[in-house]
Write an enzyme that holds these catalytic residues in place. Structure first.
Site, PDB file in Angstrom:
ATOM      1  N   ASP A  13      32.921  27.316  10.510  1.00 14.66           N
ATOM      2  CA  ASP A  13      31.937  25.704  10.205  1.00 14.66           C
ATOM      3  C   ASP A  13      33.209  25.256   9.496  1.00 14.66           C
ATOM      4  O   ASP A  13      32.668  24.018   8.786  1.00 14.66           O
ATOM      5  CB  ASP A  13      30.845  26.470   9.212  1.00 14.66           C
ATOM      6  CG  ASP A  13      30.093  27.044  10.121  1.00 14.66           C
ATOM      7  OD1 ASP A  13      29.457  26.528  10.830  1.00 14.66           O
ATOM      8  OD2 ASP A  13      28.919  27.329   9.259  1.00 14.66           O
ATOM      9  N   ASP A  46      23.151  31.172  17.227  1.00 10.14           N
ATOM     10  CA  ASP A  46      23.691  30.950  15.692  1.00 10.14           C
ATOM     11  C   ASP A  46      22.973  32.707  15.264  1.00 10.14           C
ATOM     12  O   ASP A  46      22.121  32.783  16.029  1.00 10.14           O
ATOM     13  CB  ASP A  46      23.411  29.719  15.235  1.00 10.14           C
ATOM     14  CG  ASP A  46      24.221  29.141  13.777  1.00 10.14           C
ATOM     15  OD1 ASP A  46      24.414  30.436  13.441  1.00 10.14           O
ATOM     16  OD2 ASP A  46      24.292  27.678  13.519  1.00 10.14           O
TER      17      ASP A  46
END
Ligand code: GLA
Length: 736
Positions: free
Chosen positions: A551, A486
């Site tokens: 997301d 990430d």
């Protein structure tokens, strides 16, 4: 095939369905001739037929289509290359010193070679194979400055079956003084005059890949990222066509994508003359590149191509190219991306051995193949205020380390994955306390935090070395099969001992780390995530197996995000999760069928809290996952047709089909609908017209039997007047 005519000095690059041609002009400049679809059989363009006035008026000196437009000579518009020479040519008097640096570079043809297996800059160095590894012809054209010891080599690597040319350049300083590069694109591409309608994407966090189509005004149109990752706000690709003359499956479409994940820029220059040229490469904002005597710089590639079959044809070419030539394909027990479970939206930071074990058991029972533990397993990371940088398992969460959970996950027949964010540090961490100088910052200025974190300075070799050690230790100690990598903030205050070079150094550092880790641990797959879809491009796809698209997991929003993604990137790499009925990002409730039908368009994942589901719901999940496993070979390795797009009818109907037409997956998802408006039925593509197909649903029920011709003429009945949220996925099989 690469052909050079030594009389006319014309180069022809011939691909399966397209050509690309340029020539050396009378002043030894390398000048573009043309690019486009082939009309039937391959044929050569001779330099002799080209007639073009360069300088029609004293006010318009930009008409020459240099293969690489460089600052100098008569160029004063946007350029791909700007060079400053700090030394006078040998013949000059020292009294001319005051004119230094010389901000003018001239590129003159001095020769060329045809080689195989040439590599652009930042090509993956992990050593893992791709699906197809046959060598490819590369043309290298040498351009030397007549007055300065400086060479630019333009490189063209051909993948004829996909009509793709990778372009990059190499810069070499052969002199005794440093040369400063002030702007450096990987390539300039010229499209025919008037090709001025552009398709690209824009967005933000949770709204990535929003398609935009525009008629370019005259002047410059910039797509760019000024961050250390690819960006949510733009993505480094463009499609160009003549306004109104391309559609999903028709018309000539030119495309280009950058294989680079950092601060990039695509500058489309639409001149008042109707010329359109595109420079794509490093963002010149805050850019510097100094070549010391004897140094060479090789840029990453711009991947370019042309399709005579509209945007769909362009997408299919890039998808196939990415699947075959870019994605790593190390040997695995399955040729397909596994069904993943990720507990982030189920538990957020509330991790425990018991909780994860319970989720893992439920995940395995519904058919999940890869169980990934997300954020919160390490250091003092009990929330997003602390712990980033401390890549050691937290005894507060896992008293006996990760071993027991991993053993249980493996016993259940799944692979094990773990979240990391290796480029970041929380000020509240042992790493930051020990090395406060290891983050990007300017002395005397505040260090602005975002999500309570600072960015590690990969411009310092010791930082990347430290992170490598930490991750290598983790991967060596535990049987980890997958890491979710990430990257959760944009860059500000980019101070580093690497100076302006930090933008490139960061990308190089990330790529280098991934390459080293994959080389040492070839069994580990990597997912690229940057707060969702902030790091998706052909550079990162060369060292990762899949990407987290957004997301935002709301199925109705996802239809649009995935459609934009699908312009440039293949379904195989597109992670898509089914999450809760009540979506955490949008607060909207979506039916399970919509959530699955949309997520099954990519590499399926589950992110819902399985503990909140009853036995009947878990059985539904299991039935969808089993169905997905029966069709994923078509989704992940098939060719995509966007039969209907949201912008047309508010519904998205897509088809994946195996290249031989023997199997297809049909997927419809309606986002908006209006009473009284009937969408047309979506006509399928690519089927064998005389063959008979059965159309099968999730429960293996045969809904229909029809010929390929009927399905391509009339579509599949039942979808045209359905309302928002309606969706279904069907499997088509050719009958023997
Ligand atoms: C980012 C990712 C999420 C999740 C969190 C964890 O937002 O995009 O999927 O991993 O970080 O902090």
């Amino acid at each position: 095939m690469i052909h050079f005519n030594s009389e006319t000095r014309a180069f022809n690059l011939l691909l399966d369905n397209s050509y690309y041609a340029f020539r050396v002009d009378g002043a030894d400049r390398l000048v573009h001739i043309g690019w486009g679809p082939l009309h039937g059989a391959p044929a050569l363009i001779s330099g002799a037929v080209v007639e073009r006035e360069y300088d029609v008026a004293s006010f318009e000196q930009q008409l020459r289509r240099d293969e690489l437009v460089a600052y100098g000579d008569t160029s004063y518009h946007e350029v791909a290359l700007k060079v400053c020479f700090n030394q006078l040519p040998a013949i000059m008097l020292p009294s001319e010193d005051a004119h230094l640096p010389i901000r003018d570079v001239r590129l003159r043809y001095t020769g060329h070679e045809i080689v195989t297996d040439a590599q652009p800059g930042l090509a993956p160095a992990h050593g893992l194979p791709t699906l197809i590894n046959t060598p490819r012809e590369t043309l290298r054209v040498f351009l030397d400055d007549p007055a300065q010891p400086f060479r630019v080599t333009l490189c063209y690597r051909l993948t004829p079956e996909h009509d793709i040319i990778e372009r990059w350049c190499e810069l070499e300083n052969h002199g005794m003084a440093a040369v400063d590069i002030e702007a450096c694109a990987f390539a300039t591409v010229h499209v025919p005059n008037g090709v001025s309608e552009m398709t690209s994407v824009t967005g933000t966090w949770a709204r990535e890949f929003t398609l935009q189509r525009e008629r370019l005004p005259h002047g410059l149109r910039i797509l760019e990222s000024r961050t250390l990752q690819t960006s949510h706000a733009a993505n480094p690709f463009f499609f160009l066509n003549r306004p109104g003359q391309a559609w999903e499956e028709s018309g000539t479409v030119y495309f280009g994508l950058l294989a680079y994940s950092g601060s990039w820029r695509i500058a489309v220059d639409h001149l008042p003359t109707l010329d359109v040229r595109v420079h794509g490469g490093y963002n010149p904002a805050d850019f510097a590149l100094r070549l010391h005597p004897g140094e060479r710089h090789v840029t990453p590639a711009m991947v370019c191509g042309v399709s005579a079959n509209g945007w769909g044809g362009a997408s299919r070419r890039v998808h196939a190219f990415t699947r075959e030539r870019i994605s790593p394909r190390p040997p695995r027990d399955s040729a397909y991306r596994p069904v993943l479970y990720n507990s982030w939206e189920a538990t957020y930071f509330d991790l425990s051995v018991a909780g994860q074990t319970e989720l893992a058991r439920k995940a395995a029972s519904i058919g999940v193949e890869l169980f990934c533990v997300d954020d919160g397993w390490f250091g003092a990371r009990r929330n997003d205020f602390a712990g980033l940088g401390d890549w050691v398992v937290s005894p507060a969460v896992f008293p006996d380390g990760l071993g027991p959970l991993i053993s249980e996950v493996k016993r259940l027949g799944m692979k094990f994955g773990l979240w990391v964010e290796p480029e970041m540090v929380n000020p509240d961490s042992d790493l930051y306390r020990a090395h406060p100088d290891w983050v990007l910052h300017f002395p005397g200025r505040p260090r602005s935090e975002a999500r309570n974190q600072l960015i590690l300075d990969y411009g310092r070799p010791e930082v990347a070395a430290y992170i490598y050690e930490a991750l290598d230790k983790l991967l060596s100690e535990y049987a980890i099969d997958f890491i979710k990598w990430d990257m959760n903030r944009n860059a500000t205050e980019p101070g580093s001992p690497a100076g302006k070079g930090v933008w490139r150094a960061h990308v190089e550092g990330v790529y280098g780390l991934m390459d080293r880790l994959r080389q040492k641990h070839p069994g580990v797959d990597i997912q690229s995530c940057s707060g969702g879809g902030g790091r998706i491009d052909l550079g990162i796809l060369g060292r990762t197996d899949q990407v987290w698209t957004s997301d935002n997991t709301d199925a109705l929003d996802r239809i649009r995000i995935q459609e934009g993604y699908s312009l440039a990137y293949p379904a195989r790499c597109m992670e898509a999760w089914v999450t809760h009925a009540h979506n955490h990002q949008t607060g909207r409730d979506n039916a399970l069928s919509t959530r699955f039908d949309v997520a099954m368009r990519g590499a399926l994942g589950i992110g819902a809290s399985l503990n909140q589901l009853d036995a009947a719901e878990l059985a539904e999940y299991a039935s969808y996952i089993a169905f997905y496993k029966r069709i994923r070979h078509v989704i992940q390795d098939g060719e995509l047709y966007r039969l209907q797009r949201l912008e047309e009818f508010g519904a998205s109907v897509i088809e994946y089909i195996l290249p031989d037409g023997s199997e297809a997956v049909y997927s419809v998802a309606v986002r908006d609908s209006m009473v009284g408006l009937l969408r047309p039925a979506a006509q399928l593509c690519g089927l064998n017209p005389t063959a008979t197909y059965t159309v099968i649903d999730r429960s293996d029920r045969e809904l229909l039997r029809a010929t390929g011709h009927e399905l391509m003429a009339l579509g599949i009945p039942g979808d045209i007047n359905q309302g928002a949220g309606y969706s279904r996925t069907l499997h088509l099989k050719q009958q023997p």
